[in-house]
Design an enzyme around this catalytic site. Sequence first.
Site, PDB file in Angstrom:
ATOM      1  N   CYS A   1       1.146  -1.302   0.270  1.00  0.00           N
ATOM      2  CA  CYS A   1       0.444   0.180  -0.341  1.00  0.00           C
ATOM      3  C   CYS A   1       0.957   1.087  -0.299  1.00  0.00           C
ATOM      4  CB  CYS A   1      -1.039   0.028   1.199  1.00  0.00           C
ATOM      5  SG  CYS A   1      -2.495   0.679   1.263  1.00  0.00           S
TER       6      CYS A   1
ATOM      7  N   HIS B   1      -3.402  -5.213   0.221  1.00  0.00           N
ATOM      8  CA  HIS B   1      -3.101  -5.590   1.153  1.00  0.00           C
ATOM      9  C   HIS B   1      -3.354  -6.873   1.182  1.00  0.00           C
ATOM     10  CE1 HIS B   1      -2.337  -1.918   4.294  1.00  0.00           C
ATOM     11  NE2 HIS B   1      -3.878  -1.582   3.427  1.00  0.00           N
TER      12      HIS B   1
ATOM     13  N   GLU C   1      -1.489  -9.518   3.119  1.00  0.00           N
ATOM     14  CA  GLU C   1      -0.950  -9.816   4.834  1.00  0.00           C
ATOM     15  C   GLU C   1      -2.493 -10.355   5.318  1.00  0.00           C
ATOM     16  OE1 GLU C   1      -0.745  -6.367   4.038  1.00  0.00           O
ATOM     17  OE2 GLU C   1      -1.745  -5.810   5.817  1.00  0.00           O
TER      18      GLU C   1
HETATM   19  N1  GLN Z   1      -2.291   6.156   2.821  1.00  0.00           N
HETATM   20  C1  GLN Z   1      -2.090   5.600   1.820  1.00  0.00           C
HETATM   21  C2  GLN Z   1      -3.253   6.274   1.139  1.00  0.00           C
HETATM   22  O1  GLN Z   1      -4.263   6.545   2.070  1.00  0.00           O
HETATM   23  C3  GLN Z   1      -2.268   4.687   1.612  1.00  0.00           C
HETATM   24  C4  GLN Z   1      -2.498   4.080   2.639  1.00  0.00           C
HETATM   25  C5  GLN Z   1      -1.999   3.015   3.636  1.00  0.00           C
HETATM   26  O2  GLN Z   1      -1.391   2.197   2.991  1.00  0.00           O
HETATM   27  N2  GLN Z   1      -2.922   1.714   3.965  1.00  0.00           N
HETATM   28  O3  GLN Z   1      -4.208   5.814  -0.528  1.00  0.00           O
END
Ligand code: GLN
Length: 591
Positions: free
Chosen positions: A414, A540, A542
């Site tokens: 992310c 994600h 994970e």
């Molecule tokens: N801050 C970034 C976004 O909102 C990444 C978010 C994250 O890593 N879950 O896109």
Amino acid sequence: MRRKCNPGYLAHEKTASPVHQKQAFVQTKYIFVTGGVTSSLGKGIICASLGRLLYARGLRVTIQKFDPYINVDPGTMNPYEHGEVYVTDDGAETDLDLGHYERFLGVPTSQANNVTTGRIYSDVIAKERAGVYLGKTVQVVPHIIDEIKHWMMKLGGTGEFDVVINEIGGTVGDIEGQPYLEAMRQLRYELGRKNTMNIHLTLVPYLSAAGEVKTKPTQHSVKTLLSFGLQPDVLVCRTDRPLGTDVRKKLALFCNVDQEAVIASQDAESIYEVPLLMKEEGLDQIVVERMDLEQVIKERVSTQRGLDDWIQFVRRIKEPKATVQIALVGKYVAHQDAYKSISESLLLAGAEQGVHVDVRPVLSDMVDEDNIQELLGDVSGVLVAPGFGDRGIDGKLDAARFAREKRIPYFGICLGMQCAVIEYARNVCAWENAHSTEFDPSTDYPVIDLMEEQKSIADKGGTMRLGAYDCEIQEGSRVAKIYGRLQTRERHRHRYELNNELREGLISNGLMCTGINPKTDLVEIIELPDHPWFVGVQFHPEYKSIVGAPHPLFESFVGASMKYAKEKDLVESPRPVQRDKRIQLASAKME
Ligand code: GLN
């Protein structure tokens, strides 16, 4: 050679596995798990362990968590407050215990698996505004209690589960937990004792001054439960040493619980040993007998899995062939639960390959060009974590650059992917000061930008791109080989995306965009072709690792880190072998 993607992982992708399809009506059994004396005793792990033991016997099980705080969900909470936010397929931002439930059971959870006081109240208030209560005064009793009961039975009511384990957050006696205890009391009364059960997790501390373990805190917490009309059926006693018969007898007598139902939960080296420990103590057998589940178990012969796989898995964790160091770069690394699913995914991926992954926490705020060699020079993999806000961003960009240039396996999740793209834009494309508009709204090269539909959103809670989205994988890419297929569905939690207006420019400079959302054309996966292993994912992965079937990207990343460690002579010897009698005992009990 890379192992083939574990089919268990694919099974987990479906919204419901075959065993969770509707079957002839059977009365769902409800187990309530409360905690006493102190918080942090590991109620979530006990619930997940009991769930796994019942699942091993063929039963269809799910676990729900009730959190007595007023946030509607933990999505808006700082990870220092509440640990990781776990995201389900249906886009619920939930307590990290749901991650344990999914990893232990391999069954997806949903919004209904995590309910907070905030959600209960907001539902009741919405109904009141809609006029549902027909002029009545809306009160804690009966309206809030009824709403809690409704959620407690919601999954049971689908007919898809034989057993629903309801974990009640907090500690008995907390003011905010009282409505949940009253809901439990009413359900026990209404559904009957064969259909409900109360397991109370408590602490039995050792006092060195007295030279003995103390039962009084448990007695007090059971008295508190009794004052709410609840008699526990089972005591699970968290302890740092074996509990002798005398202590068990005393607890049984003073807490009015059968002696065999006084279960010791001795500190374990790994949370994955707890199901075996609970098996040894007979927890699942007590539940089966008390709730008359023998007949249902007989009907579930086809889904009985036993514990052999689990035992093998624990053995692999405890007897690794080697240790590999992977740096986890993030801004919440000081909190052990902030990246729970990532560290568990690394552990699960390592276990499949007989490797112990030693996660080195690296605080991103601390990283700079001068100390990076010292901080990351001797690791065999770099994982840059998800996150929000600009603290530590420069350190994450440095980490991405270091891994790219030194050819260390890099996994960006992310924000970790977004940092890899920013770093690439700045240092390879030479787009000066390229950035995400999250951190620099006026950058000339907004390689990461807010999605159009996010621009008008002001509320913070539940408004990100959340939950499972499809991703099409480019044929012939590294990730296509890793997944072993060209489609996947992964969970998201973010507002920003790789900016499609700058995508071609990045690609012409060598960055590969190998995963694309087929509906929105948004970039889901990036990779670098001329690097041993450099992958960034907007989603994600994970959240989708389960015991015995880690997410393929984690498995491949750990494999690549191991390869790198061998090449650079960084492989460490395994940790001391800790053979465990529990493994033998549990195997014997399953036969
Ligand atoms: N801050 C970034 C976004 O909102 C990444 C978010 C994250 O890593 N879950 O896109």
